[in-house]
Design a protein around this motif. Structure first.
Motif, PDB file in Angstrom:
ATOM      1  N   GLU A 168     -43.471  78.231  31.279  1.00  0.00           N
ATOM      2  CA  GLU A 168     -44.435  79.282  30.978  1.00  0.00           C
ATOM      3  C   GLU A 168     -43.976  79.999  29.718  1.00  0.00           C
ATOM      4  O   GLU A 168     -42.840  80.475  29.630  1.00  0.00           O
ATOM      5  CB  GLU A 168     -44.560  80.281  32.135  1.00  0.00           C
ATOM      6  N   LEU A 173     -44.241  86.514  27.326  1.00  0.00           N
ATOM      7  CA  LEU A 173     -43.060  85.877  27.929  1.00  0.00           C
ATOM      8  C   LEU A 173     -42.564  84.813  26.943  1.00  0.00           C
ATOM      9  O   LEU A 173     -42.967  83.652  27.020  1.00  0.00           O
ATOM     10  CB  LEU A 173     -43.399  85.241  29.285  1.00  0.00           C
ATOM     11  N   ARG A 269     -44.287  87.360  33.572  1.00  0.00           N
ATOM     12  CA  ARG A 269     -44.750  86.059  34.058  1.00  0.00           C
ATOM     13  C   ARG A 269     -46.143  86.184  34.663  1.00  0.00           C
ATOM     14  O   ARG A 269     -46.431  87.155  35.376  1.00  0.00           O
ATOM     15  CB  ARG A 269     -43.816  85.501  35.135  1.00  0.00           C
ATOM     16  N   ASP A 273     -41.656  82.305  39.545  1.00  0.00           N
ATOM     17  CA  ASP A 273     -40.289  82.319  39.018  1.00  0.00           C
ATOM     18  C   ASP A 273     -39.603  81.030  39.450  1.00  0.00           C
ATOM     19  O   ASP A 273     -39.492  80.763  40.651  1.00  0.00           O
ATOM     20  CB  ASP A 273     -39.538  83.528  39.576  1.00  0.00           C
TER      21      ASP A 273
END
Length: 279
Positions: A168, A173, A269, A273
Motif C-alpha cells: 500500500e 502512506l 493506511r 496492517d
C-alpha cells in the motif's frame, strides 16, 4: 501501438525481466465485468495486468487478453497466491490453477499476497515459488505487503531476492524506509491503493497542481508515483476513467511539486496492517 503504450516506461527487475511501470489493476472488478474492462485497458495502451487468486476474476483477465487479439508476449501478467494456499506444495498447485483460469502457460510475475506471519509459512511458500521460477511457470517471483523483517527472513533462508514488493503506497502512506530498503536490495516497489481510495484527492496541494497542469488530482498522484520510481496500476471498470488514468505522460512534476506531495505523508493506511493481518 498507441501513443500511451509507446510512452510507458519499463523497469528492469533483478533477474533481467522488464516490467511496464504503468499497469491496470482488477481488484474489486466483478468477474462478469473483468473481460470487458481488460479489453478496454489494452485498447487504451495498458500492457501490464495485475490480478490475484483472491480477486476471483483471473478467468475474465484471460478472456480479455484473448479478445484483445494482442500477442501474449506484449502483455505482462501478474497474479498473487491466495492466503489459504500458502505452503510449498500448495503454492505450486495454486499457480497451476491460475494458469488454467487465465488460459496461459506462464505468468510474468507471481506474488505471495500477504506474509501472514502468524501462519509462519511464507518461507516454505517462497521455496515453492523458487521452484516455479526454475520450472518456467513464471518469469519472476515477488511478494506483496511484506515488511522489512519479512524480507530479511527471506534473505536469510532462501537464495532468491524478491523481484518486487507490492505494498500500500500513496501520498498519505509513503513508506520511505521500506522503499529505501527495496532500493538498497534491488527490489522494485509496486504501489497498491495508489490513490488512497480517493481519500487524498481533495488535498489542496493536489487540486492546485491539477489546475496548474490541466489534469485531475488523480492524474497528478499517478504521475507522482511514476516519478518517484513506483510501479503503479490504478483500477477502474469505467472506460473513460481507464483511458484518463493512463493519460499521464504529457506533463512532468518539478522537484518542488514532488516535495510538496511528500509533505502529505501521514502514515495513514486504508488497508490492513501486514504485521497483524490474519487473512
Amino acid at each position: 501501438m498507441t501513443a500511451q503504450t509507446q510512452n510507458v516506461p519499463e523497469i528492469e527487475l533483478n533477474n533481467g525481466v522488464a516490467i511496464p511501470q504503468f499497469g491496470f489493476g482488477v481488484f474489486q472488478i466483478p468477474p462478469e465485468d473483468t473481460a470487458e474492462a481488460v479489453r478496454t485497458a489494452l485498447e487504451a495502451g495498458y500492457r501490464h495486468l495485475d490480478t490475484a487468486q483472491l480477486y476471483d476474476n483471473e478467468q475474465g483477465v484471460g478472456q480479455g487478453i484473448r479478445q484483445s487479439g494482442l500477442p501474449r508476449e506484449e502483455i505482462f501478467v501478474t497474479t498473487k497466491l491466495a492466503n489459504d494456499a500458502q505452503g510449498h506444495d500448495n503454492a505450486i498447485t495454486a499457480l497451476e490453477g491460475s494458469l488454467q483460469r487465465l488460459g496461459l502457460e506462464q505468468v510474468d510475475l507471481y506474488l505471495i499476497h500477504w506474509p501472514l506471519p502468524h501462519q509462519d509459512k511464507y518461507v516454505r511458500t517462497w521455496q515453492g515459488f523458487e521452484e516455479l521460477l526454475h520450472a518456467g511457470k513464471t518469469r519472476a517471483i515477488g511478494v506483496s505487503n511484506f515488511q522489512i523483517a519479512h524480507l530479511e527472513r527471506l534473505a536469510e533462508e532462501s537464495g532468491t531476492v524478491p523481484a518486487v514488493n507490492q505494498i500500500e503506497l500513496h501520498p498519505a502512506l509513503q513508506q520511505a524506509e521500506l522503499r529505501e530498503y527495496h532500493r538498497a536490495h534491488g527490489i522494485v516497489t509496486e504501489a497498491w491503493s495508489p490513490l488512497a481510495q480517493g481519500e487524498v484527492l481533495e488535498e489542496q496541494v493536489l487540486t492546485e497542481l491539477a489546475g496548474k497542469f490541466g489534469k485531475t488530482a488523480a492524474q497528478v498522484v499517478l504521475r507522482w508515483h511514476l516519478q518517484i520510481g513506483n510501479v503503479v496500476f490504478p483500477k477502474s471498470k469505467t472506460p473513460d476513467r481507464i483511458r484518463e488514468n493512463i493519460d499521464v505522460f504529457d506533463f512532468e512534476l518539478s522537484d518542488e511539486d514532488i516535495d510538496a506531495i511528500g509533505r502529505l505523508d501521514a502514515g495513514h493506511r486504508t488497508g490492513f496492517d501486514p504485521d497483524t493481518f490474519r487473512g
